[in-house]
Write a protein that holds these residues in place. Sequence first.
Motif, PDB file in Angstrom:
ATOM      1  N   ASP A  68     -24.180  17.098 -10.575  1.00 51.56           N
ATOM      2  CA  ASP A  68     -23.056  17.349 -11.471  1.00 51.56           C
ATOM      3  C   ASP A  68     -23.528  17.161 -12.905  1.00 51.56           C
ATOM      4  N   MET A  69     -24.023  18.218 -13.510  1.00 51.68           N
ATOM      5  CA  MET A  69     -24.544  18.115 -14.871  1.00 51.68           C
ATOM      6  C   MET A  69     -23.439  17.907 -15.898  1.00 51.68           C
ATOM      7  N   ASP A  70     -22.191  18.279 -15.547  1.00 54.19           N
ATOM      8  CA  ASP A  70     -21.073  18.001 -16.444  1.00 54.19           C
ATOM      9  C   ASP A  70     -20.722  16.508 -16.417  1.00 54.19           C
ATOM     10  N   TYR A  71     -21.027  15.894 -15.285  1.00 54.91           N
ATOM     11  CA  TYR A  71     -20.879  14.447 -15.089  1.00 54.91           C
ATOM     12  C   TYR A  71     -19.535  13.928 -15.601  1.00 54.91           C
ATOM     13  N   ARG A  72     -18.484  14.481 -15.018  1.00 54.80           N
ATOM     14  CA  ARG A  72     -17.140  14.008 -15.355  1.00 54.80           C
ATOM     15  C   ARG A  72     -16.994  12.536 -14.981  1.00 54.80           C
ATOM     16  N   ASP A  73     -16.220  11.833 -15.755  1.00 54.78           N
ATOM     17  CA  ASP A  73     -15.881  10.433 -15.448  1.00 54.78           C
ATOM     18  C   ASP A  73     -17.133   9.579 -15.224  1.00 54.78           C
ATOM     19  N   LYS A  96       0.814  -1.214   0.000  1.00 56.43           N
ATOM     20  CA  LYS A  96       0.000   0.000   0.000  1.00 56.43           C
ATOM     21  C   LYS A  96       0.849   1.266   0.000  1.00 56.43           C
ATOM     22  N   LYS A  97       2.026   1.215   0.629  1.00 60.51           N
ATOM     23  CA  LYS A  97       2.838   2.425   0.759  1.00 60.51           C
ATOM     24  C   LYS A  97       3.319   2.955  -0.592  1.00 60.51           C
ATOM     25  N   GLN A  98       3.193   2.142  -1.637  1.00 58.66           N
ATOM     26  CA  GLN A  98       3.573   2.610  -2.964  1.00 58.66           C
ATOM     27  C   GLN A  98       2.495   3.481  -3.602  1.00 58.66           C
ATOM     28  N   ILE A  99       1.320   3.554  -2.979  1.00 53.08           N
ATOM     29  CA  ILE A  99       0.161   4.184  -3.617  1.00 53.08           C
ATOM     30  C   ILE A  99      -0.291   5.401  -2.821  1.00 53.08           C
ATOM     31  N   ARG A 100      -0.600   6.483  -3.535  1.00 57.28           N
ATOM     32  CA  ARG A 100      -1.156   7.687  -2.917  1.00 57.28           C
ATOM     33  C   ARG A 100      -2.432   8.064  -3.668  1.00 57.28           C
ATOM     34  N   THR A 101      -3.443   8.501  -2.926  1.00 55.46           N
ATOM     35  CA  THR A 101      -4.699   8.948  -3.537  1.00 55.46           C
ATOM     36  C   THR A 101      -4.932  10.404  -3.191  1.00 55.46           C
ATOM     37  N   GLU A 102      -5.332  11.190  -4.183  1.00 57.24           N
ATOM     38  CA  GLU A 102      -5.688  12.587  -3.986  1.00 57.24           C
ATOM     39  C   GLU A 102      -7.061  12.835  -4.605  1.00 57.24           C
ATOM     40  N   TYR A 103      -7.845  13.744  -3.989  1.00 58.25           N
ATOM     41  CA  TYR A 103      -9.162  14.117  -4.503  1.00 58.25           C
ATOM     42  C   TYR A 103      -9.095  15.585  -4.899  1.00 58.25           C
ATOM     43  N   LEU A 104      -9.268  15.868  -6.178  1.00 59.90           N
ATOM     44  CA  LEU A 104      -8.983  17.176  -6.734  1.00 59.90           C
ATOM     45  C   LEU A 104     -10.233  18.000  -7.009  1.00 59.90           C
ATOM     46  N   PHE A 105     -10.052  19.311  -7.017  1.00 53.03           N
ATOM     47  CA  PHE A 105     -11.035  20.294  -7.470  1.00 53.03           C
ATOM     48  C   PHE A 105     -12.354  20.262  -6.692  1.00 53.03           C
ATOM     49  N   PRO A 106     -12.307  20.341  -5.372  1.00 55.63           N
ATOM     50  CA  PRO A 106     -13.561  20.404  -4.612  1.00 55.63           C
ATOM     51  C   PRO A 106     -14.229  21.763  -4.774  1.00 55.63           C
ATOM     52  N   LEU A 110     -17.817   6.810  -3.099  1.00 57.43           N
ATOM     53  CA  LEU A 110     -18.233   8.048  -3.751  1.00 57.43           C
ATOM     54  C   LEU A 110     -18.771   9.056  -2.738  1.00 57.43           C
ATOM     55  N   MET A 111     -19.627   8.583  -1.831  1.00 58.14           N
ATOM     56  CA  MET A 111     -20.233   9.479  -0.855  1.00 58.14           C
ATOM     57  C   MET A 111     -19.197   9.993   0.147  1.00 58.14           C
ATOM     58  N   LYS A 112     -18.304   9.138   0.581  1.00 57.13           N
ATOM     59  CA  LYS A 112     -17.292   9.518   1.563  1.00 57.13           C
ATOM     60  C   LYS A 112     -16.433  10.662   1.064  1.00 57.13           C
ATOM     61  N   HIS A 113     -16.129  10.649  -0.228  1.00 52.70           N
ATOM     62  CA  HIS A 113     -15.211  11.637  -0.783  1.00 52.70           C
ATOM     63  C   HIS A 113     -15.915  12.665  -1.664  1.00 52.70           C
ATOM     64  N   LYS A 114     -17.238  12.808  -1.486  1.00 52.42           N
ATOM     65  CA  LYS A 114     -18.034  13.824  -2.191  1.00 52.42           C
ATOM     66  C   LYS A 114     -17.865  13.721  -3.708  1.00 52.42           C
ATOM     67  N   MET A 115     -17.856  12.502  -4.225  1.00 50.73           N
ATOM     68  CA  MET A 115     -17.693  12.309  -5.664  1.00 50.73           C
ATOM     69  C   MET A 115     -18.955  11.816  -6.346  1.00 50.73           C
ATOM     70  N   ALA A 116     -20.040  11.656  -5.600  1.00 53.71           N
ATOM     71  CA  ALA A 116     -21.277  11.170  -6.209  1.00 53.71           C
ATOM     72  C   ALA A 116     -21.807  12.202  -7.205  1.00 53.71           C
ATOM     73  N   PRO A 117     -22.525  11.761  -8.247  1.00 47.25           N
ATOM     74  CA  PRO A 117     -23.043  12.704  -9.238  1.00 47.25           C
ATOM     75  C   PRO A 117     -24.130  13.627  -8.694  1.00 47.25           C
TER      76      PRO A 117
END
Length: 213
Positions: A144-149, A11-21, A161-168
């Motif tokens: 999210d009307m642009d509905y990225r990804d 796991k230490k090889q991996i980093r996660t970031e959440y962009l553009f809130p 999705l809900m935990k990280h505010k990424m739901a549409p």
Amino acid sequence: MAVLHVSSAPKKQIRTEYLFPSQVVIGDIENFQSMQQGLIDWIYRYREKDPGIAKISNKGGWQSVSKEVYADEGFLQFQGEIVPLITKMVDEFHVGKQAQLTEMWLNINGPNSYNVSHRHPGCELAGCLWVKQTPESGRFVFDDMDYRDAMLRTNTDKEHLMKHKMAPEYVPDYRDGSIALFPANMSHRVEINNTEEDRISIAFNIKLMSQLS
């Protein structure tokens, strides 16, 4: 095409970031119950002299033609509780500019009425004060009307999705007397009123003006 299998990589090889809130600020009017009925009565009186605007986002229901209801004499008794809270909420955006309340209007959504997804052009911040509502009378929803990804999110675990505010779409935590302030280009809607009661809210727009001294 190569099929990916479970990896043994540490796991230490991996980093996660959440962009553009996007920032949304929620505030609650203190002791709102003490002014709620008076505010409701004023809104209904105002409707008697205002025919309502041609449909924009509202499908059914009534939206005041006037966008300057803050100048109405009947609003003066409530502005001391509403405007200072909005001012404090604007400060949470740390924009360093003078904010000006440029538009404010009233909304009454009766049975089976709703608001389609829309944005508020011509300003930097938009807001809503919930005067009388229940979830059954129509939830306020950011979408999210642009509905990225879109394909990626459709197949992503919903809790993640809900935990990280990424739901549409997202329903903020609000109640009667809550105010939400958010970027004016954030798409939002109001679901259909499935009750026999009116859903009442006040919407407003804020422009950022000159630099603060």
